[in-house]
Design a protein around this motif. Structure first.
Motif, PDB file in Angstrom:
ATOM      1  N   ALA A 259       0.813  -1.213   0.000  1.00 53.77           N
ATOM      2  CA  ALA A 259       0.000   0.000   0.000  1.00 53.77           C
ATOM      3  C   ALA A 259       0.850   1.269   0.000  1.00 53.77           C
ATOM      4  O   ALA A 259       0.449   2.293  -0.560  1.00 53.77           O
ATOM      5  N   ARG A 260       2.027   1.217   0.620  1.00 54.18           N
ATOM      6  CA  ARG A 260       2.864   2.410   0.751  1.00 54.18           C
ATOM      7  C   ARG A 260       3.894   2.565  -0.356  1.00 54.18           C
ATOM      8  O   ARG A 260       4.380   3.678  -0.605  1.00 54.18           O
ATOM      9  N   ALA A 261       4.259   1.481  -1.037  1.00 48.56           N
ATOM     10  CA  ALA A 261       5.384   1.521  -1.967  1.00 48.56           C
ATOM     11  C   ALA A 261       5.097   2.402  -3.185  1.00 48.56           C
ATOM     12  O   ALA A 261       3.961   2.513  -3.648  1.00 48.56           O
ATOM     13  N   GLU A 262       6.150   3.027  -3.688  1.00 51.10           N
ATOM     14  CA  GLU A 262       6.046   3.739  -4.974  1.00 51.10           C
ATOM     15  C   GLU A 262       5.640   2.765  -6.069  1.00 51.10           C
ATOM     16  O   GLU A 262       4.829   3.093  -6.940  1.00 51.10           O
ATOM     17  N   ALA A 263       6.233   1.569  -6.036  1.00 50.77           N
ATOM     18  CA  ALA A 263       5.894   0.529  -7.007  1.00 50.77           C
ATOM     19  C   ALA A 263       6.537  -0.772  -6.565  1.00 50.77           C
ATOM     20  O   ALA A 263       7.523  -0.778  -5.808  1.00 50.77           O
ATOM     21  N   LEU A 264       5.993  -1.878  -7.024  1.00 51.19           N
ATOM     22  CA  LEU A 264       6.656  -3.181  -6.945  1.00 51.19           C
ATOM     23  C   LEU A 264       7.561  -3.318  -8.163  1.00 51.19           C
ATOM     24  O   LEU A 264       7.138  -3.059  -9.289  1.00 51.19           O
ATOM     25  N   ILE A 265       8.806  -3.723  -7.924  1.00 47.25           N
ATOM     26  CA  ILE A 265       9.719  -4.056  -9.026  1.00 47.25           C
ATOM     27  C   ILE A 265       9.780  -5.576  -9.114  1.00 47.25           C
ATOM     28  O   ILE A 265      10.153  -6.247  -8.144  1.00 47.25           O
ATOM     29  N   PHE A 266       9.406  -6.123 -10.261  1.00 42.85           N
ATOM     30  CA  PHE A 266       9.348  -7.575 -10.427  1.00 42.85           C
ATOM     31  C   PHE A 266      10.098  -7.950 -11.713  1.00 42.85           C
ATOM     32  O   PHE A 266       9.491  -8.189 -12.757  1.00 42.85           O
ATOM     33  N   PRO A 267      11.443  -8.025 -11.639  1.00 40.90           N
ATOM     34  CA  PRO A 267      12.259  -8.200 -12.845  1.00 40.90           C
ATOM     35  C   PRO A 267      12.583  -9.666 -13.157  1.00 40.90           C
ATOM     36  O   PRO A 267      13.684  -9.988 -13.615  1.00 40.90           O
ATOM     37  N   SER A 268      11.646 -10.557 -12.945  1.00 42.46           N
ATOM     38  CA  SER A 268      11.905 -11.991 -13.036  1.00 42.46           C
ATOM     39  C   SER A 268      12.331 -12.406 -14.446  1.00 42.46           C
ATOM     40  O   SER A 268      11.820 -11.908 -15.450  1.00 42.46           O
ATOM     41  N   LEU A 269      13.242 -13.369 -14.492  1.00 46.32           N
ATOM     42  CA  LEU A 269      13.672 -13.945 -15.762  1.00 46.32           C
ATOM     43  C   LEU A 269      12.793 -15.101 -16.200  1.00 46.32           C
ATOM     44  O   LEU A 269      12.744 -15.431 -17.391  1.00 46.32           O
ATOM     45  N   TYR A 270      12.113 -15.732 -15.240  1.00 47.08           N
ATOM     46  CA  TYR A 270      11.228 -16.851 -15.576  1.00 47.08           C
ATOM     47  C   TYR A 270      10.197 -16.994 -14.464  1.00 47.08           C
ATOM     48  O   TYR A 270      10.555 -17.064 -13.292  1.00 47.08           O
TER      49      TYR A 270
ATOM     50  N   VAL B 118       3.088  -1.254 -10.624  1.00 47.43           N
ATOM     51  CA  VAL B 118       3.975  -2.384 -10.890  1.00 47.43           C
ATOM     52  C   VAL B 118       4.874  -2.072 -12.074  1.00 47.43           C
ATOM     53  O   VAL B 118       4.407  -1.626 -13.129  1.00 47.43           O
ATOM     54  N   VAL B 119       6.169  -2.321 -11.876  1.00 47.26           N
ATOM     55  CA  VAL B 119       7.150  -2.345 -12.968  1.00 47.26           C
ATOM     56  C   VAL B 119       7.631  -3.785 -13.055  1.00 47.26           C
ATOM     57  O   VAL B 119       8.188  -4.314 -12.089  1.00 47.26           O
ATOM     58  N   CYS B 120       7.392  -4.425 -14.198  1.00 50.09           N
ATOM     59  CA  CYS B 120       7.646  -5.875 -14.227  1.00 50.09           C
ATOM     60  C   CYS B 120       8.312  -6.321 -15.516  1.00 50.09           C
ATOM     61  O   CYS B 120       8.448  -5.569 -16.482  1.00 50.09           O
ATOM     62  N   SER B 121       8.683  -7.578 -15.501  1.00 50.59           N
ATOM     63  CA  SER B 121       9.413  -8.227 -16.575  1.00 50.59           C
ATOM     64  C   SER B 121       8.553  -8.423 -17.820  1.00 50.59           C
ATOM     65  O   SER B 121       7.329  -8.630 -17.738  1.00 50.59           O
ATOM     66  N   SER B 122       9.215  -8.420 -18.962  1.00 48.07           N
ATOM     67  CA  SER B 122       8.548  -8.713 -20.229  1.00 48.07           C
ATOM     68  C   SER B 122       8.675 -10.179 -20.622  1.00 48.07           C
ATOM     69  O   SER B 122       8.275 -10.560 -21.728  1.00 48.07           O
ATOM     70  N   LEU B 123       9.235 -11.008 -19.731  1.00 49.42           N
ATOM     71  CA  LEU B 123       9.540 -12.389 -20.085  1.00 49.42           C
ATOM     72  C   LEU B 123       8.528 -13.370 -19.506  1.00 49.42           C
ATOM     73  O   LEU B 123       7.890 -13.114 -18.490  1.00 49.42           O
ATOM     74  N   THR B 124       8.410 -14.493 -20.152  1.00 53.03           N
ATOM     75  CA  THR B 124       7.604 -15.669 -19.774  1.00 53.03           C
ATOM     76  C   THR B 124       6.164 -15.263 -19.455  1.00 53.03           C
ATOM     77  O   THR B 124       5.533 -14.591 -20.241  1.00 53.03           O
ATOM     78  N   SER B 125       5.635 -15.652 -18.289  1.00 51.63           N
ATOM     79  CA  SER B 125       4.211 -15.453 -18.010  1.00 51.63           C
ATOM     80  C   SER B 125       3.872 -14.071 -17.479  1.00 51.63           C
ATOM     81  O   SER B 125       2.701 -13.722 -17.375  1.00 51.63           O
ATOM     82  N   VAL B 126       4.869 -13.270 -17.116  1.00 51.37           N
ATOM     83  CA  VAL B 126       4.589 -12.031 -16.385  1.00 51.37           C
ATOM     84  C   VAL B 126       3.724 -11.057 -17.188  1.00 51.37           C
ATOM     85  O   VAL B 126       2.744 -10.515 -16.652  1.00 51.37           O
ATOM     86  N   PRO B 127       4.011 -10.799 -18.469  1.00 56.08           N
ATOM     87  CA  PRO B 127       3.114  -9.894 -19.218  1.00 56.08           C
ATOM     88  C   PRO B 127       1.692 -10.432 -19.340  1.00 56.08           C
ATOM     89  O   PRO B 127       0.735  -9.645 -19.368  1.00 56.08           O
TER      90      PRO B 127
ATOM     91  N   ARG C 136      12.159   5.776 -12.721  1.00 59.86           N
ATOM     92  CA  ARG C 136      12.147   7.246 -12.650  1.00 59.86           C
ATOM     93  C   ARG C 136      10.773   7.796 -13.011  1.00 59.86           C
ATOM     94  O   ARG C 136      10.265   8.723 -12.368  1.00 59.86           O
ATOM     95  N   ALA C 137      10.150   7.211 -14.038  1.00 58.31           N
ATOM     96  CA  ALA C 137       8.835   7.694 -14.454  1.00 58.31           C
ATOM     97  C   ALA C 137       7.816   7.552 -13.337  1.00 58.31           C
ATOM     98  O   ALA C 137       7.026   8.467 -13.067  1.00 58.31           O
ATOM     99  N   VAL C 138       7.826   6.398 -12.662  1.00 55.82           N
ATOM    100  CA  VAL C 138       6.870   6.184 -11.577  1.00 55.82           C
ATOM    101  C   VAL C 138       7.132   7.136 -10.421  1.00 55.82           C
ATOM    102  O   VAL C 138       6.202   7.714  -9.846  1.00 55.82           O
ATOM    103  N   ALA C 139       8.403   7.322 -10.083  1.00 52.63           N
ATOM    104  CA  ALA C 139       8.736   8.162  -8.928  1.00 52.63           C
ATOM    105  C   ALA C 139       8.385   9.634  -9.153  1.00 52.63           C
ATOM    106  O   ALA C 139       8.026  10.341  -8.213  1.00 52.63           O
ATOM    107  N   ARG C 140       8.438  10.090 -10.393  1.00 53.74           N
ATOM    108  CA  ARG C 140       8.310  11.524 -10.669  1.00 53.74           C
ATOM    109  C   ARG C 140       6.965  11.933 -11.239  1.00 53.74           C
ATOM    110  O   ARG C 140       6.697  13.136 -11.373  1.00 53.74           O
ATOM    111  N   ASP C 141       6.128  10.989 -11.604  1.00 49.05           N
ATOM    112  CA  ASP C 141       4.880  11.318 -12.302  1.00 49.05           C
ATOM    113  C   ASP C 141       3.689  10.796 -11.506  1.00 49.05           C
ATOM    114  O   ASP C 141       3.330   9.622 -11.587  1.00 49.05           O
ATOM    115  N   GLU C 142       3.063  11.691 -10.738  1.00 48.31           N
ATOM    116  CA  GLU C 142       1.924  11.291  -9.908  1.00 48.31           C
ATOM    117  C   GLU C 142       0.752  10.831 -10.769  1.00 48.31           C
ATOM    118  O   GLU C 142       0.024   9.909 -10.402  1.00 48.31           O
TER     119      GLU C 142
END
Length: 385
Positions: free
Chosen positions: A281-292, A309-318, A341-347
């Motif tokens: 609830a408090r985070a600027e975003a979840l970073i989920f850079p999984s490879l698989y 959410v900022v996440c991976s473009s690989l496997t099932s994540v998209p 940077r975009a998430v942190a600076r753009d409300e």
């Protein structure tokens, strides 16, 4: 005269013994929802002796105490024979942990979360010696399980496609049963979120969140490198990493040393569920850079809590994230850093991602997963109403 026992669905739920993880989350959801979705079906849950009390109090559930780990070779070799002495010809057995015991009945269902041990063993066994010793066993066990299962429940279309690549003959038996998100993951008033997490992250501190087991496929070191590239010390942003297991693997420690971010990166081995919801609830975003990933539950959990959410473009994540996240190649540090940077600076962007995420998460319900599971059971066991 021997009383005839009506046919039953037997689910191996021994993974529910206190350890966190995606498979345990899936099995817990099935235990909670299957008896209610199919109240006229008798269920038997295999419960580990270390589990805390009964798994279910539903009137159509019986539990059998069985020791052992469902993912251990001993279960592959022996559980089938043990079941053979207890199951009737119409009983159905569900193995929800990738491996189907040898000698399991023909009416068997197998859940395939992923085929990482075959598709990318280096992400499962980073130690080359262990890879040489263990990858052949897992490859043989998974292939055998896929071949023998009457139905295969893939948790995502990607997982289904990977399963069929491993064994093309499995295609007619594969069914996609997407996962859900628990209602406990929800938006919170700011004061409550802070009360749940103030001992972890002080009031007024802005932070990004990383979550998952400390395994190579989770790629947490990439999150550290992208965070370091995105923000200078003047930005006063922090990174909170919750690793459910293997806190501080070597690659993460090297990344922290190389970036000099030890004072702004905070690694926890695990947190309680109320605190986790508060962190989302408090985070600027979840970073989920999984490879698989076979699915990627934290993506939905974060969205359900209103966390961008900022996440991976690989496997099932998209597939899971849809159009409700910033999706980037997790191997491209500049692309990840730009998204942060975009998430942190753009409300306005944060508000848009929150709205999209809430709508996306609402589409994934465990009750629907249970109904699709029952539909697959019914194909093998037509006695199920």
């Amino acid at each position: 005269m021997t009383r005839k026992v009506p046919p039953r669905v037997v689910l191996d739920a021994r993974v529910l013994r206190g350890a966190p993880g995606g498979v345990a989350t899936v099995v817990a959801a099935l235990v909670d929802h299957l008896p209610a979705v199919a109240p006229d079906v008798p269920f038997v849950f295999l419960r580990h002796p270390d589990a805390r009390g009964p798994l279910s109090r539903a009137p159509n559930v019986t539990e059998w105490l069985v020791s052992g780990d469902p993912n251990h070779p001993d279960s592959l070799l022996r559980l089938g024979a043990w079941l053979g002495g207890r199951l009737g010809p119409d009983d159905l057995f569900h193995a929800p942990y990738r491996v189907l015991p040898l000698g399991a009945p023909a009416k068997s269902v197998l859940t395939m979360h992923d085929v990482m041990q075959i598709a990318c063993p280096e992400l499962v066994f980073p130690n080359p010696l262990l890879r040489v010793l263990l990858a052949p066993y897992w490859g043989a066990a998974i292939r055998s399980s896929i071949r023998r299962a009457g139905r295969i429940l893939a948790v995502s279309q990607h997982s289904a496609d990977d399963t069929i690549r491993v064994d093309p003959t499995s295609a007619p038996r594969v069914r996609v049963t997407p996962l859900g998100v628990d209602p406990v993951f929800t938006t919170l008033p700011e004061a409550e979120a802070l009360a749940r997490t103030n001992d972890l992250v002080p009031d007024g501190r802005r932070f990004f969140l990383v979550l998952g087991g400390g395994y190579p496929n989770k790629n947490h070191a990439a999150a550290v490198r992208a965070f370091a590239r995105a923000f200078t010390a003047a930005d006063d942003l922090h990174l909170v990493i919750i690793q459910r297991e293997r806190t501080f693997p070597e690659e993460l420690a090297r990344a922290l040393q190389a970036t000099g971010l030890l004072s702004r990166v905070h690694v926890q081995s695990r947190v309680g569920l109320p605190a986790l919801v508060g962190l989302y609830a408090r985070a600027e975003a979840l970073i989920f850079p999984s490879l698989y990933e076979g699915f990627g539950l934290p993506v939905l959990e974060a969205m359900a809590c209103g966390c961008p959410v900022v996440c991976s473009s690989l496997t099932s994540v998209p597939e899971v994230a849809g159009d409700a996240a910033l999706i980037r190649d997790p191997r491209d540090t500049d692309a990840l850093a730009g998204a942060l940077r975009a998430v942190a600076r753009d409300e306005a962007l944060r508000r848009d991602l929150r709205a999209r995420g809430l709508a996306r998460a609402a589409r994934f319900r465990w009750e629907d997963t249970a109904r699709r599971t029952i539909d697959a059971y019914r194909e093998l066991a037509p006695w199920i109403p």
